[in-house]
Design a protein around this motif. Structure first.
Motif, short mmCIF file in Angstrom:
data_model
loop_
_atom_site.label_atom_id
_atom_site.label_comp_id
_atom_site.label_asym_id
_atom_site.label_seq_id
_atom_site.Cartn_x
_atom_site.Cartn_y
_atom_site.Cartn_z
N ARG A 101 31.75 51.47 15.97
CA ARG A 101 31.87 52.12 17.27
C ARG A 101 33.27 51.90 17.84
NH1 ARG A 101 27.28 53.16 15.91
NH2 ARG A 101 25.51 53.70 17.26
N ARG A 102 33.74 52.91 18.58
CA ARG A 102 34.96 52.71 19.36
C ARG A 102 34.61 51.80 20.54
NH1 ARG A 102 37.10 57.33 21.77
NH2 ARG A 102 35.05 58.31 21.70
N TRP A 103 35.65 51.22 21.13
CA TRP A 103 35.39 50.23 22.17
C TRP A 103 36.53 50.14 23.16
CZ3 TRP A 103 38.72 45.94 22.57
CH2 TRP A 103 39.63 45.80 21.51
N TYR A 104 36.21 49.56 24.32
CA TYR A 104 37.26 49.18 25.25
C TYR A 104 36.87 47.88 25.94
CZ TYR A 104 34.51 51.63 28.93
OH TYR A 104 33.54 52.06 29.80
N LYS A 105 37.85 47.24 26.55
CA LYS A 105 37.65 45.93 27.15
C LYS A 105 37.85 46.02 28.66
CE LYS A 105 37.18 41.37 27.19
NZ LYS A 105 36.85 41.27 28.62
N ALA A 106 36.95 45.39 29.38
CA ALA A 106 37.09 45.26 30.83
C ALA A 106 37.80 43.94 31.13
CB ALA A 106 35.72 45.27 31.50
N ILE A 107 38.80 44.01 31.99
CA ILE A 107 39.58 42.84 32.37
C ILE A 107 39.49 42.67 33.88
CG2 ILE A 107 41.90 41.86 32.50
CD1 ILE A 107 42.57 43.43 29.96
N GLN A 108 39.12 41.49 34.30
CA GLN A 108 39.11 41.19 35.73
C GLN A 108 40.52 40.78 36.15
OE1 GLN A 108 35.81 38.28 35.99
NE2 GLN A 108 34.72 39.83 37.14
N VAL A 109 41.03 41.42 37.18
CA VAL A 109 42.42 41.22 37.59
C VAL A 109 42.52 39.98 38.47
CG1 VAL A 109 44.43 42.29 38.68
CG2 VAL A 109 42.79 43.72 37.44
N LYS A 110 42.68 38.83 37.81
CA LYS A 110 42.86 37.58 38.54
C LYS A 110 44.28 37.50 39.08
CE LYS A 110 39.67 35.03 35.54
NZ LYS A 110 39.53 33.87 34.62
N PRO A 111 44.49 36.78 40.17
CA PRO A 111 45.82 36.70 40.77
C PRO A 111 46.90 36.22 39.80
CG PRO A 111 44.19 35.82 42.28
CD PRO A 111 43.47 36.08 40.98
N GLU A 112 46.55 35.26 38.93
CA GLU A 112 47.57 34.67 38.05
C GLU A 112 47.62 35.34 36.68
OE1 GLU A 112 43.71 32.59 37.16
OE2 GLU A 112 44.73 33.39 38.92
N LEU A 113 46.82 36.37 36.46
CA LEU A 113 46.73 36.98 35.13
C LEU A 113 47.97 37.80 34.80
CD1 LEU A 113 44.81 37.57 32.67
CD2 LEU A 113 44.19 39.68 33.88
#
Length: 213
Positions: A101-113
């Motif tokens: 399967r194709r895929w994508y990633k969810a990233i939580q935008v933390k202040p220090e990221l």
């Protein structure tokens, strides 16, 4: 090009019809039991049968094992995997190649990221897109809050905007970020897991206005 839109956290057949009729490009199913929008593989199997051709189905997983994902896909063969936990680029790539399967990633935008380098680490191993969501110390998405859209990057990979989107801010969100796609769940609900047809229609109208150049 119009910004693409996914309605996530679908639990009812009538909500699929509402989303499709309003012009949604993708339908999202949550396979994460702690979520109030979670569905079983049996429920998802029934729901998927009501998604027409040319509308994609997405399965949201949070730190799920390969075995768990394989078992779900046997009954609920979603088109795309959305990794929404702490999965590393290597884990995403390995699981997706195993299940085809194709895929994508969810990233939580933390202040220090370091957002850009984090996005590139997933892009480099085959992500079809990256979703940027609001960071929360306890919740994995579905926070109802947005992050600073002015920090939304411009990169050569499709970027999906999520977090706190709703009918009255989606036009501004798209014009500010120029996101490839947007992902909404709670912003079009009358209760957790229960979508509101009118809110979905208003949201998609806002997507159209935001996409107009």
């Amino acid at each position: 090009m119009r910004t693409r839109a996914k309605i996530c956290g679908i639990t009812r057949i009538e909500d699929i019809h509402s989303a499709v009729n309003a012009g949604a490009d993708a339908i999202g199913f949550v396979f994460f039991p702690p979520s109030p929008r979670s569905v079983t593989q049996e429920q998802a199997k029934e729901l998927i049968q009501h998604v027409p051709a040319y509308v994609q189905t997405v399965g949201l997983f949070v730190n799920a094992s390969l075995d768990e994902i394989e078992q779900i896909l046997k009954q609920a063969p979603v088109d795309i995997l959305q990794f929404h936990g702490d999965e590393s680029p290597e884990q995403c790539q390995q699981i997706s190649s195993q299940v085809g399967r194709r895929w994508y990633k969810a990233i939580q935008v933390k202040p220090e990221l370091d957002v850009i380098n984090t996005i590139k680490s997933y892009q480099n191993v085959g992500a079809s897109a990256v979703l940027l969501d609001t960071w929360h110390p306890e919740l994995k998405g579905g926070t109802g809050h947005s992050f600073d859209w002015s920090k939304f990057p411009k990169l050569d990979i499709p970027l999906i905007l999520a977090g706190g989107l709703k009918p009255d801010n989606i036009e501004d969100a798209i014009k500010t970020t120029n996101a490839y796609a947007v992902d909404v769940s709670g912003g079009v609900e009358s209760a957790k897991g229960i979508k509101d047809q009118q809110l979905i229609e208003q949201f998609m109208q806002g997507v159209q206005r935001g996409s107009a150049k």
